[in-house]
Design a protein around this motif. Sequence first.
Motif: not given
Length: 324
Positions: A101-107
Amino acid sequence: MLWVSEPSTNQTSLYPASFILVGIPGLAEYHCWIAAVFGLMYLVALLGNFFLLFLVVTERGLRRQPMFLFLALLAMADLLLSSSTAPKTLAVLWSASQEISFEGCLAQMFFTHVSFIAESTILLAMAFDRYVAICHPLHYVAILTPSAVAKMGMVALARGICVMLPTIFLLRRLTYCGRRVMPHSYCEHMGIARMACVDIALNIWYGFTTTLLCPGVDSLLIFFSYLLILRSVFRLPSGEARLKALGTCGSHLCVILLFYTPAFFSFFAHRFGNGLIPQHLLILLANLYQLLPPMLNPIVYAVRTKALRQRVARTWAQVGKLCC
């Protein structure tokens, strides 16, 4: 973060819901073999760093010494650094789960870079530890108390968070135009930024500046600290005393080379080697600097530090008795 171009059109996000990580482009047929090597490296890193933490925590003689407290901090940074990327990288290479996920990628990007900056700061603190031990031995116990070491650890973590927090906002402001396929095995700052379809000059300059001001400055300060250490060592009256003093720095110097050499090579190759260095080699290097130092750091200190060698030998002897 949503916009609508026309009332009749579907709602379109400024960034995709998820990315597809392809692993190592051009080496798809070797993914399983590469994953096996990376998996073994990650396993050794986990076992080595957890064992090092176990020794420092359970041995009273070790946890009273600043050097071993720094080793515990280094082990925790290594565990975070390798665990931020390795599990997902292995899943991608084994084609078990290539979507993130985009948020998972940022994390993942955030924790990867935070742990890298924290480890660089800890290596600088360890250089200060060696400087005080050799140049000001009478003040060593007074300066490097356990509380002082703990504060340095908190500063290392806070520094990493403060430096990397702006990158989340820098990446969220970009428009990605539906691009989802990322030619990488994990998420990192410039890898995500290059997926955008708008100008990323601010991201490039911020990434370049933070690299110069964090690991770049740290490595320079470490270099100058060792110049002072060498000046102090060569003033010692006997050759035996000089060798003993330099011997206490050997492990730290090995770890510094293991950490900074692949990291800086990967950093400059990504920015100035595009077109000259094959992409699959760049991604392999990026994975290696996430796994190689965490795997080798505990081994280097276990081999070169007498106190750790004795504890390791004693632990194995006790394990052997229990098994028999």
